[in-house]
Design a protein around this motif. Structure first.
Motif, PDB file in Angstrom:
ATOM      1  N   VAL A  60       6.192   9.887  -0.724  1.00 18.82           N
ATOM      2  CA  VAL A  60       5.386   8.678  -0.627  1.00 18.82           C
ATOM      3  C   VAL A  60       6.106   7.667   0.254  1.00 18.82           C
ATOM      4  N   THR A  61       5.327   6.874   0.966  1.00 23.56           N
ATOM      5  CA  THR A  61       5.876   5.767   1.735  1.00 23.56           C
ATOM      6  C   THR A  61       5.108   4.511   1.360  1.00 23.56           C
ATOM      7  N   PHE A  62       5.803   3.375   1.423  1.00 23.43           N
ATOM      8  CA  PHE A  62       5.215   2.092   1.070  1.00 23.43           C
ATOM      9  C   PHE A  62       5.299   1.140   2.260  1.00 23.43           C
ATOM     10  N   SER A  72       0.861  -1.175   0.000  1.00 24.59           N
ATOM     11  CA  SER A  72       0.000   0.000   0.000  1.00 24.59           C
ATOM     12  C   SER A  72       0.901   1.229   0.000  1.00 24.59           C
ATOM     13  N   GLU A  73       0.349   2.359  -0.442  1.00 21.54           N
ATOM     14  CA  GLU A  73       1.129   3.594  -0.572  1.00 21.54           C
ATOM     15  C   GLU A  73       0.414   4.735   0.133  1.00 21.54           C
ATOM     16  N   VAL A  74       1.183   5.561   0.818  1.00 16.69           N
ATOM     17  CA  VAL A  74       0.668   6.796   1.410  1.00 16.69           C
ATOM     18  C   VAL A  74       1.387   7.962   0.751  1.00 16.69           C
ATOM     19  N   LEU A  75       0.620   8.924   0.234  1.00 15.69           N
ATOM     20  CA  LEU A  75       1.180  10.091  -0.445  1.00 15.69           C
ATOM     21  C   LEU A  75       0.910  11.337   0.388  1.00 15.69           C
ATOM     22  N   PHE A  76       1.963  12.106   0.669  1.00 17.43           N
ATOM     23  CA  PHE A  76       1.873  13.359   1.416  1.00 17.43           C
ATOM     24  C   PHE A  76       2.285  14.502   0.499  1.00 17.43           C
ATOM     25  N   VAL A  77       1.372  15.420   0.227  1.00 13.53           N
ATOM     26  CA  VAL A  77       1.661  16.523  -0.688  1.00 13.53           C
ATOM     27  C   VAL A  77       2.482  17.582   0.037  1.00 13.53           C
ATOM     28  N   LEU A  78       3.608  17.912  -0.564  1.00 17.06           N
ATOM     29  CA  LEU A  78       4.514  18.899   0.021  1.00 17.06           C
ATOM     30  C   LEU A  78       4.298  20.280  -0.588  1.00 17.06           C
ATOM     31  N   ASP A  79       4.251  20.349  -1.916  1.00 18.24           N
ATOM     32  CA  ASP A  79       4.075  21.620  -2.631  1.00 18.24           C
ATOM     33  C   ASP A  79       3.101  21.423  -3.782  1.00 18.24           C
ATOM     34  N   GLY A  80       2.373  22.481  -4.097  1.00 22.09           N
ATOM     35  CA  GLY A  80       1.494  22.450  -5.260  1.00 22.09           C
ATOM     36  C   GLY A  80       0.204  21.689  -5.008  1.00 22.09           C
ATOM     37  N   TYR A  81      -0.476  21.387  -6.106  1.00 21.38           N
ATOM     38  CA  TYR A  81      -1.750  20.678  -6.042  1.00 21.38           C
ATOM     39  C   TYR A  81      -1.668  19.438  -6.924  1.00 21.38           C
ATOM     40  N   ILE A  82      -2.064  18.313  -6.373  1.00 31.35           N
ATOM     41  CA  ILE A  82      -1.988  17.045  -7.081  1.00 31.35           C
ATOM     42  C   ILE A  82      -3.351  16.373  -7.072  1.00 31.35           C
ATOM     43  N   THR A  83      -3.864  16.070  -8.265  1.00 32.66           N
ATOM     44  CA  THR A  83      -5.075  15.260  -8.361  1.00 32.66           C
ATOM     45  C   THR A  83      -4.651  13.798  -8.383  1.00 32.66           C
ATOM     46  N   THR A 103      -8.416  16.134  -5.428  1.00 35.07           N
ATOM     47  CA  THR A 103      -7.321  17.087  -5.631  1.00 35.07           C
ATOM     48  C   THR A 103      -6.788  17.473  -4.266  1.00 35.07           C
ATOM     49  N   LEU A 104      -5.519  17.186  -4.055  1.00 36.27           N
ATOM     50  CA  LEU A 104      -4.882  17.366  -2.756  1.00 36.27           C
ATOM     51  C   LEU A 104      -4.057  18.645  -2.731  1.00 36.27           C
ATOM     52  N   LYS A 105      -4.089  19.318  -1.609  1.00 36.97           N
ATOM     53  CA  LYS A 105      -3.279  20.520  -1.410  1.00 36.97           C
ATOM     54  C   LYS A 105      -2.170  20.214  -0.409  1.00 36.97           C
ATOM     55  N   PRO A 106      -1.190  21.121  -0.270  1.00 40.72           N
ATOM     56  CA  PRO A 106      -0.076  20.862   0.646  1.00 40.72           C
ATOM     57  C   PRO A 106      -0.560  20.501   2.051  1.00 40.72           C
ATOM     58  N   GLY A 107       0.041  19.468   2.592  1.00 42.69           N
ATOM     59  CA  GLY A 107      -0.320  18.999   3.925  1.00 42.69           C
ATOM     60  C   GLY A 107      -1.320  17.867   3.929  1.00 42.69           C
ATOM     61  N   GLN A 108      -1.975  17.624   2.803  1.00 45.48           N
ATOM     62  CA  GLN A 108      -2.954  16.543   2.753  1.00 45.48           C
ATOM     63  C   GLN A 108      -2.286  15.219   2.378  1.00 45.48           C
TER      64      GLN A 108
END
Length: 207
Positions: A159-161, A105-116, A130-135
């Motif tokens: 990301v961490t696995f 499984s993967e966990v994604l932490f948004v650092l900068d910008g916006y990621i869908t 759509t994720l913003k920084p900190g999400q």
């Protein structure tokens, strides 16, 4: 009474002696399915447990994205812990195509910008945000998922696995960067053969 105390002390000592706190990777030896062999604890340094993901990756490529791994080969202190990490950089319009990690499984932490980002369940239910920084968003093991830069500037995430060897299969490359005959790919994807040939040409496939 003294005998009981002695036996308890012996049991405690033996249980402590059997604990191995870590197995820092010996990168001079070959990796095995269980990871790298351990270096001797006397040679372990604090630097083995520290790794930097602070430098953006090179996003000058066909997907305008970069993944900088922090696996055991780069981060020896992770060896044997069942974990791995990476940095994700997305230039404007950058995309990590549909892919899967069969082993984690993967966990994604948004650092900068916006990621869908999103994934598709085995029942074909779609989960997109759509994720913003900190999400943070989680992608369950084995499910197809993706990330796209949703802003006008560069985006970055960590990301961490849940495995030292998460594995990776990118759907586009699995379909079009191989030697499967165009007719077979077309028949199994319902895509026009001309389009299949075009995609094979773009991604380096043959057939």
């Amino acid at each position: 009474m003294l005998r009981i105390i002695f036996l308890l002390s012996l049991l405690f000592a033996l249980s402590n002696a059997s604990v191995q706190d870590f197995c820092v990777a010996n990168l001079k030896r070959a990796e095995t399915p269980a990871g790298y062999p351990c270096i001797r604890p006397i040679h372990v340094k604090v630097k083995d447990f520290v790794f930097s993901l602070g430098t953006p990756g090179n996003t000058t490529n066909i997907i305008s994205a970069a993944v900088t791994p922090g696996f055991s080969a780069q981060f020896p202190g992770l060896n044997g812990l069942g974990l791995s990490t990476a940095r994700l950089d997305l230039a404007p319009k950058g995309v990590i195509p549909m892919h899967t990690h069969p082993g984690a499984s993967e966990v994604l932490f948004v650092l900068d910008g916006y990621i869908t980002a999103g994934f598709v369940s085995s029942a074909n239910s779609v989960y997109v945000q759509t994720l913003k920084p900190g999400q943070v968003m989680v992608f369950p093991q084995g499910l197809l998922h993706f990330q796209i830069n949703a802003g006008k500037s560069a985006a970055a995430a960590f990301v961490t696995f849940s495995s030292a060897s998460p594995g990776l299969q990118i759907l586009d490359f699995a379909l079009f960067a191989n030697s499967l005959p165009t007719e077979l790919v077309s028949a199994t994807t319902f895509l026009d053969p001309a389009l299949v040939k075009k995609l094979k040409g773009v991604l380096g496939g043959t057939g």
